[in-house]
Design an enzyme around this catalytic site. Structure first.
Site, PDB file in Angstrom:
ATOM      1  N   THR B  95       1.190  -1.174  -0.263  1.00 55.97           N
ATOM      2  CA  THR B  95       0.174  -0.185   0.033  1.00 55.97           C
ATOM      3  C   THR B  95       0.863   1.462  -0.323  1.00 55.97           C
ATOM      4  OG1 THR B  95      -1.706  -1.430   1.487  1.00 55.97           O
ATOM      5  CG2 THR B  95      -2.043   1.042   0.933  1.00 55.97           C
ATOM      6  N   LYS B 170      -7.768   1.626  -2.226  1.00 58.87           N
ATOM      7  CA  LYS B 170      -7.132   1.884  -1.043  1.00 58.87           C
ATOM      8  C   LYS B 170      -7.138   2.560   0.335  1.00 58.87           C
ATOM      9  CE  LYS B 170      -5.437  -1.499   2.042  1.00 58.87           C
ATOM     10  NZ  LYS B 170      -4.463  -1.938   2.323  1.00 58.87           N
ATOM     11  N   LYS B 238       0.878   5.704   8.398  1.00 61.15           N
ATOM     12  CA  LYS B 238       1.235   6.544   6.702  1.00 61.15           C
ATOM     13  C   LYS B 238       0.707   5.582   5.507  1.00 61.15           C
ATOM     14  CE  LYS B 238       2.454   1.754   4.895  1.00 61.15           C
ATOM     15  NZ  LYS B 238       2.319   1.633   3.886  1.00 61.15           N
TER      16      LYS B 238
END
Lengths: 302, 302
Positions: B95, B170, B238
């Site tokens: 990701t 995502k 993150k």
């Protein structure tokens, strides 16, 4: 059983109707009386004041818009308290202030009138089908007396604790609805502007750890531009005031909920108050970077 | 098929393992090489650089922590680009930044190396059971070549559009996870401080229009004080950076997501980075009215 129902609106009408269908004798009242007409046809008798209804009832339901409306029904001119006999049970299906709810219950208790706060969720469809979720605060013994009636009105009945906690539970429910709708709006806006088909995003995210009732049920409406209520922004704004107020009362910062509240208020200001809560999307989609800087700089952290 | 897998961590290891079990020949690499040992036992061959793995592979998976890690694997010393032949397909399960993803794909394309961004959701349990949701961006024909492998790794495979849009999808997913966790934290904190049993609230709200995966699955953990990951706050921080950055890039204000991001960062600052995302609750529960006023006054609306 002789049952009163005060507040024959989009929720109260089908709920009263289900009580009639279950074999009870209904005494009803509404500020605009002719809204009671469909119930008259089913055999309910219509009365011109809450006091009249209270005089006839063993259990009296209230389902009105806001805290002052409940207060007027109970304690205003020709209010419930003028005729309600000791042993009467008042059940409030409205969504109102948890704090004021406790005060109302205490005042009624002085006259030996019992009180349950019993806000519902599930919308007009749930009311019609008798599949509401009912969150009940008040004495357990009083709850149990009313349980057979609740079971007519809803499919998920929970005694959540003492009086006022039904409203607190509803306040939590509205907090989730508001923040989930904010997530839907931002997620769909991001997808759309980034060139990701929003319907695909909704479908993918719904099926996993990012899923919510709101995304699965209202996400596709946002994508389709269908802003019809469902549940109106005006009403969610009212409910969120109680959520945020209760947070302040008990010194619990709700910074996310307060932000959602301000955005829903913004939607109302922009004229979307009578649309469904999914119309929050209109505000979020329009908000390009920096838009909120000046308008909300101080309040955002209030 | 000869398959490379670079990044043998908590996600990559079981995913590589499932590819071996499906009959493929695996060439693997990890920065800390001995993490590959469990795969060696299953027949994978371990190589000391990405370039070695790329030389052996028809399809090469990457599953590392962050954007610079993917960049190093692809373009660093002994990177994929040094040996990758025309026709190689690189599939990135990490990701990372949607924006950088497009740039990486473009650089590889110059060497006739195809690229799919294919971030996953479903956690280590989903990776072990082959039940991940995989959101794939890139050319449809390339996607179709890889589909049989995706079907080994996951149970919900979606081609969401061109390269980079897997990461965007995502990013949306993480936006929902973050805001839903904020809702859980505020709802449970409000209930608890108001004297409403939080387990009851979670159960009642979960079943209706306020429900979410987060509330149903992580709400009870918050109530029980179980903050074990699941998915760590460090990693969500993150991921949220990419969500918020993409919003800025395309001029889409994400005021709710940005608020959630700051609260998760606060949780990290307070030492909860390696706990599950539900540990956001610790920050929210502690925040009495006014706490955020000074710390976040400017950023909250950034």
């Amino acid at each position: 059983m002789n049952i009163g129902y005060i507040g024959i609106g989009i929720m109260g009408r089908p709920m009263a109707q289900n009580l009639i269908k279950a074999g009870h004798t209904l005494f009803v009242h509404n500020r605009t009386l002719d809204k009671c007409d469909p119930l008259t046809e089913l055999g309910a008798s219509v009365w011109t004041t809450p006091a009249h209804v209270a005089a006839m009832s063993e259990i009296l339901f209230i389902n009105v818009t806001d805290t002052p409306d409940v207060e007027a029904v109970l304690f205003g001119a020709d209010g419930v308290i003028e005729t309600g006999k000791p042993g009467l049970i008042v059940v409030d299906n409205s969504t109102i202030s948890p704090v004021k709810t406790k005060a109302f219950a205490a005042r009624l208790k002085e006259r030996q009138i019992d009180f349950l706060d019993a806000p519902v969720s599930g919308g007009d469809v749930g009311a019609q089908n008798g599949t509401l979720s009912i969150m009940v605060g008040g004495e357990k013994a009083v709850f149990e007396k009313c349980l057979p009636l609740f079971e007519v009105l809803g499919s998920k009945i929970t005694h959540v604790g003492e009086v006022g906690l039904g409203q607190t539970c509803k306040a939590c429910n509205q907090l989730f609805c508001a923040l989930h709708m904010l997530a839907c709006s931002e997620g769909i806006a991001l997808a759309k502007k980034a060139g990701l088909d929003p319907a695909t995003m909704v479908e993918v995210v719904s099926s996993g750890a990012g899923g919510s009732w709101a995304l699965a049920n209202l996400g596709p409406k946002i994508v389709a531009g269908d802003m019809a209520p469902g549940f109106m922004i005006d009403l969610l704004c009212k409910d969120l005031n109680y959520t945020v107020d209760q947070g302040k009362q008990i010194n619990q910062e709700l910074v996310g909920t307060a932000l959602a509240q301000r955005l829903f208020e913004q939607a109302r200001t922009e004229g979307y108050g009578r649309e469904g809560t999914q119309a929050l999307y209109r505000v979020v989609e329009d908000s390009q970077t920096g838009r909120w800087k000046h308008e909300h700089a101080e309040e955002t952290v209030g």
